[in-house]
Design a protein around this motif. Sequence first.
Motif, PDB file in Angstrom:
ATOM      1  N   GLU A  81       0.992  -1.258   0.152  1.00 61.66           N
ATOM      2  CA  GLU A  81       0.217  -0.088  -0.191  1.00 61.66           C
ATOM      3  C   GLU A  81       0.581   1.169  -0.382  1.00 61.66           C
ATOM      4  O   GLU A  81       0.343   2.117  -0.385  1.00 61.66           O
ATOM      5  CB  GLU A  81      -0.377   0.159   1.320  1.00 61.66           C
ATOM      6  CG  GLU A  81      -1.459  -0.795   1.288  1.00 61.66           C
ATOM      7  CD  GLU A  81      -0.863  -2.588   2.099  1.00 61.66           C
ATOM      8  OE1 GLU A  81       0.298  -1.749   2.523  1.00 61.66           O
ATOM      9  OE2 GLU A  81      -1.465  -3.693   3.077  1.00 61.66           O
ATOM     10  N   THR A  82       2.117   1.028  -0.003  1.00 55.99           N
ATOM     11  CA  THR A  82       3.155   2.658   0.192  1.00 55.99           C
ATOM     12  C   THR A  82       3.963   2.640  -0.645  1.00 55.99           C
ATOM     13  O   THR A  82       4.445   3.591  -0.939  1.00 55.99           O
ATOM     14  CB  THR A  82       3.531   2.237   1.683  1.00 55.99           C
ATOM     15  OG1 THR A  82       4.630   1.336   1.466  1.00 55.99           O
ATOM     16  CG2 THR A  82       3.181   2.248   2.876  1.00 55.99           C
ATOM     17  N   PHE A 127      -9.803  -3.805  -8.175  1.00 58.90           N
ATOM     18  CA  PHE A 127      -9.821  -2.252  -7.392  1.00 58.90           C
ATOM     19  C   PHE A 127     -11.805  -1.716  -7.657  1.00 58.90           C
ATOM     20  O   PHE A 127     -12.328  -1.261  -7.450  1.00 58.90           O
ATOM     21  CB  PHE A 127      -9.061  -1.351  -6.706  1.00 58.90           C
ATOM     22  CG  PHE A 127      -7.479  -1.772  -6.612  1.00 58.90           C
ATOM     23  CD1 PHE A 127      -8.151  -2.998  -5.093  1.00 58.90           C
ATOM     24  CD2 PHE A 127      -6.345  -1.558  -6.562  1.00 58.90           C
ATOM     25  CE1 PHE A 127      -7.044  -3.445  -4.170  1.00 58.90           C
ATOM     26  CE2 PHE A 127      -6.078  -2.143  -5.412  1.00 58.90           C
ATOM     27  CZ  PHE A 127      -5.258  -3.137  -4.406  1.00 58.90           C
ATOM     28  N   SER A 128     -11.217  -1.468  -9.069  1.00 58.38           N
ATOM     29  CA  SER A 128     -11.844  -1.389 -10.045  1.00 58.38           C
ATOM     30  C   SER A 128     -13.488  -1.990 -10.047  1.00 58.38           C
ATOM     31  O   SER A 128     -14.598  -2.441 -11.539  1.00 58.38           O
ATOM     32  CB  SER A 128     -11.956  -0.595 -10.919  1.00 58.38           C
ATOM     33  OG  SER A 128     -11.776  -1.392 -12.083  1.00 58.38           O
ATOM     34  N   GLU A 164      -3.233  -5.097 -13.645  1.00 54.82           N
ATOM     35  CA  GLU A 164      -1.849  -4.925 -13.699  1.00 54.82           C
ATOM     36  C   GLU A 164      -2.092  -2.873 -13.724  1.00 54.82           C
ATOM     37  O   GLU A 164      -1.109  -2.239 -13.302  1.00 54.82           O
ATOM     38  CB  GLU A 164      -0.951  -4.987 -14.607  1.00 54.82           C
ATOM     39  CG  GLU A 164      -1.967  -4.427 -16.095  1.00 54.82           C
ATOM     40  CD  GLU A 164      -2.572  -6.027 -17.223  1.00 54.82           C
ATOM     41  OE1 GLU A 164      -2.741  -5.239 -18.250  1.00 54.82           O
ATOM     42  OE2 GLU A 164      -3.429  -6.330 -16.272  1.00 54.82           O
ATOM     43  N   THR A 165      -2.753  -2.562 -13.729  1.00 59.09           N
ATOM     44  CA  THR A 165      -2.519  -1.176 -13.908  1.00 59.09           C
ATOM     45  C   THR A 165      -3.827  -0.471 -12.601  1.00 59.09           C
ATOM     46  O   THR A 165      -3.526   1.283 -12.610  1.00 59.09           O
ATOM     47  CB  THR A 165      -4.371  -0.752 -15.261  1.00 59.09           C
ATOM     48  OG1 THR A 165      -5.740  -1.294 -14.571  1.00 59.09           O
ATOM     49  CG2 THR A 165      -4.092  -0.833 -16.675  1.00 59.09           C
ATOM     50  N   ASP A 166      -3.777  -1.143 -12.251  1.00 60.63           N
ATOM     51  CA  ASP A 166      -3.953  -0.703 -10.469  1.00 60.63           C
ATOM     52  C   ASP A 166      -2.856  -0.140  -9.607  1.00 60.63           C
ATOM     53  O   ASP A 166      -1.715  -1.088 -10.054  1.00 60.63           O
ATOM     54  CB  ASP A 166      -4.662  -2.128  -9.145  1.00 60.63           C
ATOM     55  CG  ASP A 166      -6.255  -1.537  -9.843  1.00 60.63           C
ATOM     56  OD1 ASP A 166      -6.642  -1.107 -10.289  1.00 60.63           O
ATOM     57  OD2 ASP A 166      -6.784  -2.966  -9.356  1.00 60.63           O
ATOM     58  N   THR A 167      -2.664   0.657  -8.830  1.00 60.64           N
ATOM     59  CA  THR A 167      -1.833   1.355  -8.356  1.00 60.64           C
ATOM     60  C   THR A 167      -1.388   1.207  -6.725  1.00 60.64           C
ATOM     61  O   THR A 167      -2.801   0.901  -5.756  1.00 60.64           O
ATOM     62  CB  THR A 167      -1.763   2.862  -8.635  1.00 60.64           C
ATOM     63  OG1 THR A 167      -3.003   3.649  -8.181  1.00 60.64           O
ATOM     64  CG2 THR A 167      -1.821   2.744 -10.526  1.00 60.64           C
ATOM     65  N   PRO A 168      -0.603   1.153  -5.912  1.00 60.97           N
ATOM     66  CA  PRO A 168      -0.385   0.892  -4.468  1.00 60.97           C
ATOM     67  C   PRO A 168      -1.239   2.975  -4.106  1.00 60.97           C
ATOM     68  O   PRO A 168      -1.580   2.349  -3.379  1.00 60.97           O
ATOM     69  CB  PRO A 168       0.990   1.524  -4.798  1.00 60.97           C
ATOM     70  CG  PRO A 168       1.602   1.276  -5.588  1.00 60.97           C
ATOM     71  CD  PRO A 168       0.964   1.786  -6.175  1.00 60.97           C
ATOM     72  N   THR A 200      -0.384  -4.611  -5.565  1.00 61.95           N
ATOM     73  CA  THR A 200      -0.308  -4.339  -6.777  1.00 61.95           C
ATOM     74  C   THR A 200       0.325  -5.073  -7.867  1.00 61.95           C
ATOM     75  O   THR A 200       2.050  -5.082  -6.990  1.00 61.95           O
ATOM     76  CB  THR A 200      -0.527  -3.268  -7.400  1.00 61.95           C
ATOM     77  OG1 THR A 200       0.255  -2.502  -6.989  1.00 61.95           O
ATOM     78  CG2 THR A 200      -1.927  -2.728  -6.805  1.00 61.95           C
ATOM     79  N   GLY A 201       0.253  -4.927  -8.634  1.00 58.10           N
ATOM     80  CA  GLY A 201       1.721  -5.356  -9.529  1.00 58.10           C
ATOM     81  C   GLY A 201       1.493  -5.674 -11.535  1.00 58.10           C
ATOM     82  O   GLY A 201       0.285  -5.594 -11.403  1.00 58.10           O
ATOM     83  N   ASP A 202       2.988  -5.957 -12.129  1.00 55.03           N
ATOM     84  CA  ASP A 202       2.963  -6.236 -13.109  1.00 55.03           C
ATOM     85  C   ASP A 202       1.747  -7.101 -13.423  1.00 55.03           C
ATOM     86  O   ASP A 202       2.093  -8.435 -12.540  1.00 55.03           O
ATOM     87  CB  ASP A 202       3.782  -5.907 -13.807  1.00 55.03           C
ATOM     88  CG  ASP A 202       5.102  -6.854 -13.361  1.00 55.03           C
ATOM     89  OD1 ASP A 202       4.517  -7.721 -12.811  1.00 55.03           O
ATOM     90  OD2 ASP A 202       6.494  -6.429 -13.497  1.00 55.03           O
TER      91      ASP A 202
END
Length: 331
Positions: free
Chosen positions: A120-121, A142-143, A179-183, A210-212
Motif C-alpha cells: 500500500e505504501t 479494485f475497479s 496490472e493498471t491498479d496502483t499502490p 498490486t503488481g505487473d
Amino acid sequence: MRPIILLLVFLLLPAPLAAQTGVRQAREAARAASAQEQATSGQAEQAIPPADHSGHGASPEAQQESGAAADHSMHAVPAAPAQAPHVHQEPAPAAQETQDIGVTEKLGGYIAAEAAFRDETGRPVTIGQIIDKPTIVVPIYFSCPNVCAIIQSSLTQVLPDVALTPGVDFQVVSVSFDETDTPELAANQRRNYLAAMDFKYPESGWRFLTGDEKNIRLLTDSLGFGFRRSGRDFLHPVVVMAVSPKGKVVRYLYGTKPLAFDLTMAATEAGKEQIGLSVKRVLAYCFSYDPAGKRYAFNFMKITATGILFILGVLLVSLLLAGRKKRRPRN
C-alpha cells in the motif's frame, strides 16, 4: 448363522449391482454422446472450405494453369486485376477464450513466493516476504463493479468475528490481478475497508498488493486461479485461498460471503500445514455431467449404490460379531 448371512447377501447384493450397472450405462451413454458431438464438430470443420493460399509460393506455371482454367470456366469473362497478397489470420477458437477462466485446485502445492508486488505504501515486496503467517489470499481488482466489492465488504463483517488474533495468528492479503491498479488505489481500498470496521481491525491484519502482469500471472497460476480481461473489466471466479506460513495452499473457500467459522478453520489448518477438504471433489462425486442437457445432474444411482453397500457392510459386520459372541463357551 452362515445360511442367514448367505441369504442376506443374495437378497441385498443385486441392488448395488443394479445401481452400479445403471451408473455404467449412464457413463457409456455420456461417452457416446460426447463422441457424437466431437464427430459432428469435426464434420462441421471439414465442411468449411479452407482459405485459398494458392498465391503463396505457387509456381508461375501453376498460376498460368489456374488462370487458364478460370478463363475456360468463365467463358470470355476478363481476368480480375491483381490483388494485394492475402494475409491469413486464424481466429482464436472459442473454447480457448474461456479455457483459462475458473479454479484449478492445487491443494498441497506451493504459492509463487518469488512473485514481486508493491504494498500500500509502494514498497517492493515478494509474496514470500508477505506470507509469514497463516494467510487468506483474496484475488480481486479494485475497479470491479460487483463481486469483488461484495466479497471485500463481506470480509469487513466477518473478520472481527474470526476467533484468532489478526496480524498475529493470521492475516488477509487482497491481491489485485489488474496490472493498471496502483499502490495509491491499494492504500485507499485499505483505508475504506478498515473504516467500515471503525478502525478496530489492525492494519497489519489486512494487506493490499498490486503488481505487473507477469508477476500477477505467476501468482495466480500457482494458486490455480484463472481469469481473463474483458474490456475494462475481467471474467474471473469468486474464491479465496488459505495459505500456510510456508506457502502451501491448504483450502479453497468459494462464494462472496465467507463465514467467520470457515475462515477460522481455514487459518487454523494453514497454521498446522493441514490440507482441508476439497469441495470440488465432493461435488464431482455427487454430480455427473449430462451431455444431452449440458448441465450437472445429481448422480442418484451412485449415491444410492454407495449407501446400500455401506448398509450391507455394517449389517455383515454386525452379524459376524453376533455370531462370535454366541460361539463363546459359557463358564
